[in-house]
Design an enzyme around this catalytic site. Structure first.
Site, PDB file in Angstrom:
ATOM      1  N   ASP A   1      45.795  33.927  30.987  1.00  0.00           N
ATOM      2  CA  ASP A   1      45.100  35.052  31.624  1.00  0.00           C
ATOM      3  C   ASP A   1      44.122  35.603  30.587  1.00  0.00           C
ATOM      4  OD1 ASP A   1      44.242  37.432  32.665  1.00  0.00           O
ATOM      5  OD2 ASP A   1      46.224  38.162  33.242  1.00  0.00           O
TER       6      ASP A   1
ATOM      7  N   ARG B   1      33.550  44.291  39.372  1.00  0.00           N
ATOM      8  CA  ARG B   1      35.007  44.371  39.399  1.00  0.00           C
ATOM      9  C   ARG B   1      35.550  43.266  40.295  1.00  0.00           C
ATOM     10  NH1 ARG B   1      37.929  48.004  37.264  1.00  0.00           N
ATOM     11  NH2 ARG B   1      36.011  48.823  36.404  1.00  0.00           N
TER      12      ARG B   1
ATOM     13  N   TYR C   1      31.988  38.492  57.349  1.00  0.00           N
ATOM     14  CA  TYR C   1      33.316  37.862  57.261  1.00  0.00           C
ATOM     15  C   TYR C   1      33.156  36.381  56.998  1.00  0.00           C
ATOM     16  CZ  TYR C   1      37.509  40.571  57.834  1.00  0.00           C
ATOM     17  OH  TYR C   1      38.579  41.373  57.581  1.00  0.00           O
TER      18      TYR C   1
ATOM     19  N   LYS D   1      35.243  42.671  32.701  1.00  0.00           N
ATOM     20  CA  LYS D   1      35.498  43.156  31.337  1.00  0.00           C
ATOM     21  C   LYS D   1      34.414  42.569  30.424  1.00  0.00           C
ATOM     22  CE  LYS D   1      40.272  44.040  32.623  1.00  0.00           C
ATOM     23  NZ  LYS D   1      41.697  43.728  32.431  1.00  0.00           N
TER      24      LYS D   1
ATOM     25  N   GLU E   1      36.132  34.063  56.017  1.00  0.00           N
ATOM     26  CA  GLU E   1      37.432  33.466  55.648  1.00  0.00           C
ATOM     27  C   GLU E   1      37.292  31.960  55.548  1.00  0.00           C
ATOM     28  OE1 GLU E   1      40.262  34.898  58.501  1.00  0.00           O
ATOM     29  OE2 GLU E   1      40.460  36.835  57.506  1.00  0.00           O
TER      30      GLU E   1
ATOM     31  N   THR F   1      39.571  38.362  34.975  1.00  0.00           N
ATOM     32  CA  THR F   1      38.767  39.331  35.712  1.00  0.00           C
ATOM     33  C   THR F   1      37.312  38.977  35.426  1.00  0.00           C
ATOM     34  OG1 THR F   1      38.584  40.859  33.855  1.00  0.00           O
ATOM     35  CG2 THR F   1      40.448  41.190  35.333  1.00  0.00           C
TER      36      THR F   1
HETATM   37  C1  LIG Z   1      42.794  43.852  33.273  1.00  0.00           C
HETATM   38  C2  LIG Z   1      43.825  42.788  33.325  1.00  0.00           C
HETATM   39  C3  LIG Z   1      44.402  42.384  34.539  1.00  0.00           C
HETATM   40  C4  LIG Z   1      44.232  43.155  35.829  1.00  0.00           C
HETATM   41  O1  LIG Z   1      42.973  43.224  36.324  1.00  0.00           O
HETATM   42  P1  LIG Z   1      42.635  44.284  37.512  1.00  0.00           P
HETATM   43  O2  LIG Z   1      41.245  43.879  37.869  1.00  0.00           O
HETATM   44  O3  LIG Z   1      42.763  45.633  36.926  1.00  0.00           O
HETATM   45  O4  LIG Z   1      43.594  44.037  38.619  1.00  0.00           O
HETATM   46  C5  LIG Z   1      45.272  41.305  34.520  1.00  0.00           C
HETATM   47  N1  LIG Z   1      45.572  40.665  33.380  1.00  0.00           N
HETATM   48  C6  LIG Z   1      45.064  41.049  32.184  1.00  0.00           C
HETATM   49  C7  LIG Z   1      45.446  40.307  30.956  1.00  0.00           C
HETATM   50  C8  LIG Z   1      44.184  42.124  32.119  1.00  0.00           C
HETATM   51  O5  LIG Z   1      43.706  42.504  30.937  1.00  0.00           O
END
Ligand SMILES: *Cc1c(COP(=O)(O)O)cnc(C)c1O
Length: 416
Positions: free
Chosen positions: A198, A233, A53, A227, A55, A224
Site C-alpha cells: 500500500d 482524492r 453512469y 497524496k 458501471e 491513493t
Molecule cells: C491515506 C491512506 C489510506 C486511506 O486513504 P483514504 O483515501 O483516506 O481512504 C490507506 N492506506 C494508507 C497507507 C494511507 O496512507
C-alpha cells in the site's frame, strides 16, 4: 435546472469555499498526506463527466453512451501503467480505504490471516485496526520496526513462518524509511503468501523514481491518488495480470457501484502531469526539503523516530520537550502551521493524546518552497514548541507564517 451562479444562489457554501481557499493559501500545510492539485486537475474534477453512469470497464459497460468515458478511463489506465510499470490497473476505487477493502475481499476468505505492519510503528487504520470492520472479517497479525527504526525483517519472517498468512502487507502512513520489497517478497515466497504493498503516501515519489518501486516485484500494489501523486482524492489498484480479473470483479460489482468518472478524468490529468520531467524535480525537492527539516530538528535536539527520513515525512517524539502531541498540534494550529498528532512506536500514551507529531513536505514543495524556507520553518516550529503557552507569541509566529506564504502564491487565478 438552476441557472444562478453558486456565489448568488448559495452564498453560504460559496463563502465557506472562499474561506477554505484563503486558509489553504495563508497557512503552512504540513500534513504529509495532503497536497495541492493543479487547475487542470480541478477543471476535470468539476466537469460534466460527473453526470455519467458507467458501471463496468472500458469497452464492457452496463450503460449506453460511454464512448467518451471509455476514452478517459483508458487514458488513466494507460498512463498509470506507464508511470509505475504495472501489468494491470484499476482506477475505479473511490479512495484508499475502499481500494484496501476491495483487495482484501478479492484475495481472502473471511477468517484468513494477513500479516501487516504494527499501527503504532507507522501502519494505517485500513491495515486492520480493531476499530475497522475488516478486523472483524480477517485475522490481522503484526510485525514491527527494530531498534534502529527499520522494518524488522527477522521478526516479519518469524511471524510469517509461525502463522503462514495468506497475505503479507507492507505500507504505511507514519513511517519514514524506504522498504526492501525484494526481501519481503522472498519471505512471502518461502511461506506461499500473496504480496500487497500500500504505497498511498509515497506513490508520487515512487513514480518519479526516487524511492523503491514494489510494482515489478509484488502481486498487488494499491495507492491513493491525492497524496504525493498530487491528483484528485481517489484510489487505484495495480496488479499482475494473474490477479486482474479477480480484483476488477472485487471492485465492481463486488464492492462498489458506478465509478466516479469526473475523478477518473482528474486522475488521468494528474498522471499526465506526473509523467512530465518537472514532476521528477518536484519529487526530488520533496525529499530534499524533508532532509532539511530532519537536519534542523536534529540540531534543535528533537527525538526523531525511525532514525530519520528517506521520504516526505518525519515522526517526532515531543514528550522530551515536556508536552504531548495533542498539545503540540494545538500550539501549531495557533501559529498557522497545520500538522497532526501521532502515535510513536509502542507509544505509552493514547491515540487521542499521543507522544508524537507527524509532518511532511509535499504540499509546501508544491508551493515552490525549497531548503531556505525549510530552515525558516523548522526555526518557527521550534519557537512554537518553546513558546507553546504564550498565545501572543504564537500569534507573532502566525504573522511571519503569513508573510512567508504570501511569497509563494498558491491559486492566484481563482476568484475570491
Ligand atoms: C491515506 C491512506 C489510506 C486511506 O486513504 P483514504 O483515501 O483516506 O481512504 C490507506 N492506506 C494508507 C497507507 C494511507 O496512507
Amino acid at each position: 435546472m438552476n441557472k444562478i451562479p453558486l456565489q448568488n444562489f448559495d452564498p453560504e457554501v460559496a463563502g465557506a469555499i472562499r474561506h477554505e481557499l484563503a486558509r489553504q493559501e495563508s497557512g503552512l500545510e504540513m500534513i504529509p498526506s495532503e497536497n495541492f492539485v493543479s487547475l487542470a486537475v480541478l477543471e476535470a474534477l468539476g466537469s460534466v463527466t460527473t453526470n455519467k453512469y458507467s458501471e463496468g470497464y472500458p469497452g464492457n459497460r452496463y450503460y449506453g453512451g460511454c464512448e467518451y468515458i471509455d476514452i478517459i478511463e483508458q487514458l488513466a489506465i494507460d498512463r498509470a501503467k506507464q508511470l509505475f510499470g504495472a501489468e494491470h490497473v484499476n482506477v475505479q476505487p473511490l479512495s484508499g480505504a475502499p481500494a484496501n477493502i476491495a483487495v482484501y475481499l478479492g484475495l481472502m476468505e473471511p477468517g484468513d490471516t494477513i500479516l501487516g505492519m504494527d499501527l503504532s510503528h507507522g501502519g494505517h487504520l485500513t491495515h486492520g485496526h480493531p476499530v475497522t470492520y475488516m478486523a472483524k472479517i480477517f485475522n490481522f497479525i503484526r510485525y514491527k520496526t527494530d531498534a534502529e527504526g527499520k522494518i524488522d525483517l527477522d521478526h516479519l519472517r518469524q511471524m510469517a513462518l509461525e502463522h503462514r498468512p495468506k497475505v503479507i502487507l507492507v505500507g504505511y502512513s507514519a513511517y519514514s524509511r524506504d522498504i526492501d520489497y525484494a526481501a519481503v517478497k522472498q519471505i512471502a515466497e518461502e511461506v506461499g503468501a500473496i504480496t500487497i504493498a500500500d504505497i498511498a503516501h509515497i506513490a508520487g515519489i515512487i513514480a518519479a523514481g526516487h524511492m523503491n518501486n514494489p510494482v515489478p516485484l509484488f502481486d498487488v500494489v494499491l495507492t491513493t491518488t491525492h497524496k504525493t501523486l498530487r491528483g484528485p482524492r481517489g484510489g487505484m489498484i495495480m496488479c499482475r495480470e494473474k490477479f486482474a480479473k479477480i480484483l476488477d470483479k472485487a471492485v465492481f460489482p463486488g464492492f462498489q457501484g458506478g465509478p466516479h468518472e469526473n475523478v477518473i478524468a482528474a486522475k488521468a490529468v494528474a498522471f499526465k502531469e506526473a509523467l512530465q520531467p518537472d514532476f521528477k524535480t518536484y519529487a526530488k525537492q520533496i525529499l530534499l526539503n524533508a532532509k532539511t527539516l530532519e537536519r534542523k530538528f536534529r540540531e534543535y535536539g528533537y527525538r526523531i523516530m525511525f532514525g530519520g527520513t528517506d521520504n516526505h515525512l518525519l515522526l517526532v517524539d515531543v514528550t522530551p520537550q515536556g508536552l504531548t502531541g495533542k498539545e503540540a498540534q494545538l500550539a501549531f494550529d495557533k501559529a498557522g502551521i497545520t500538522l497532526n498528532k501521532n502515535m510513536i512506536p509502542d507509544d505509552p500514551r493514547s491515540p487521542m493524546n499521543p507522544s508524537g507529531i507527524r509532518f511532511g513536505t509535499p504540499a509546501l514543495t508544491t508551493r515552490g518552497m525549497k531548503e531556505p524556507e525549510m530552515e525558516l520553518i523548522a526555526g518557527m516550529m521550534n519557537e512554537v514548541v518553546e513558546h507553546r503557552a504564550d498565545d501572543a507569541y504564537l500569534l507573532g509566529v502566525k504573522e511571519r507564517v503569513g508573510e512567508l506564504t504570501r511569497r509563494f502564491p498558491l491559486y492566484p487565478e481563482l476568484a475570491r
